[in-house]
Design a protein around this motif. Structure first.
Motif, PDB file in Angstrom:
ATOM      1  N   LYS A  40      89.968 100.810 -58.408  1.00  0.00           N
ATOM      2  CA  LYS A  40      90.919 101.789 -57.879  1.00  0.00           C
ATOM      3  C   LYS A  40      90.575 103.199 -58.338  1.00  0.00           C
ATOM      4  N   THR A  41      90.189 103.335 -59.593  1.00  0.00           N
ATOM      5  CA  THR A  41      89.864 104.650 -60.146  1.00  0.00           C
ATOM      6  C   THR A  41      88.607 105.227 -59.521  1.00  0.00           C
TER       7      THR A  41
ATOM      8  N   TYR B 283      78.967 108.462 -65.448  1.00  0.00           N
ATOM      9  CA  TYR B 283      80.213 107.972 -64.856  1.00  0.00           C
ATOM     10  C   TYR B 283      81.288 109.056 -64.881  1.00  0.00           C
ATOM     11  N   ASN B 284      81.462 109.721 -66.006  1.00  0.00           N
ATOM     12  CA  ASN B 284      82.468 110.784 -66.097  1.00  0.00           C
ATOM     13  C   ASN B 284      82.121 111.963 -65.201  1.00  0.00           C
ATOM     14  N   TYR B 285      80.843 112.286 -65.118  1.00  0.00           N
ATOM     15  CA  TYR B 285      80.387 113.340 -64.228  1.00  0.00           C
ATOM     16  C   TYR B 285      80.776 113.002 -62.784  1.00  0.00           C
ATOM     17  N   PHE B 286      80.580 111.735 -62.423  1.00  0.00           N
ATOM     18  CA  PHE B 286      80.963 111.290 -61.084  1.00  0.00           C
ATOM     19  C   PHE B 286      82.473 111.410 -60.870  1.00  0.00           C
ATOM     20  N   ILE B 287      83.261 110.903 -61.819  1.00  0.00           N
ATOM     21  CA  ILE B 287      84.718 110.904 -61.670  1.00  0.00           C
ATOM     22  C   ILE B 287      85.262 112.318 -61.461  1.00  0.00           C
ATOM     23  N   PHE B 288      84.722 113.285 -62.196  1.00  0.00           N
ATOM     24  CA  PHE B 288      85.243 114.644 -62.103  1.00  0.00           C
ATOM     25  C   PHE B 288      84.629 115.462 -60.976  1.00  0.00           C
TER      26      PHE B 288
ATOM     27  N   ASP C 156      77.213 119.319 -55.291  1.00  0.00           N
ATOM     28  CA  ASP C 156      76.100 119.291 -56.237  1.00  0.00           C
ATOM     29  C   ASP C 156      75.866 117.906 -56.819  1.00  0.00           C
ATOM     30  N   PHE C 157      76.890 117.030 -56.774  1.00  0.00           N
ATOM     31  CA  PHE C 157      76.695 115.691 -57.328  1.00  0.00           C
ATOM     32  C   PHE C 157      75.816 114.902 -56.384  1.00  0.00           C
TER      33      PHE C 157
END
Length: 118
Positions: A104-105, A26-31, A37-38
């Protein structure tokens, strides 16, 4: 690395590893969601592992990530179905206020597109 280990090895410390894996993805996705590459494969493999181990840890968040990526590549029909599932699960697992926050995030500019049907 956790994606490549056997199901038995992952199941040994299911609670810790699965929560950790879900949080990392999840954090990898958010950033890095706008980085080329994602890949949706990270989310799909995590969801598959969670399903096989009967876990719901961060399930709405990961489904929202998947809905974002599906919308980003133009699969709007699948994205709306994924969003609807994430929304309903989130309302069951979380408070309505927290569910709105993660939507929203996670979805950002695609939130209006996916909530048109509602």
């Amino acid at each position: 690395h956790l994606f490549s280990v056997s199901h038995f090895a992952t199941n040994r410390n299911e609670q810790f590893e699965l929560r950790f894996l879900a949080k990392v993805v999840y954090n990898y996705f958010i950033f890095l969601k706008d980085d080329n590459d994602f890949n949706i494969i990270y989310i799909d493999k995590t969801l598959e592992l969670m399903k096989s181990l009967h876990s719901h840890c961060m399930l709405p968040e990961l489904l929202l990530c998947k809905a974002y990526l599906q919308t980003h590549v133009g699969n709007l029909t699948e994205a709306k179905q994924t969003y609807f599932l994430a929304h309903q699960l989130g309302l069951y697992l979380y408070t309505e206020k927290y569910q709105e926050h993660i939507e929203k995030t996670t979805l950002m500019e695609y939130l209006d597109t996916l909530t048109e049907v509602f």
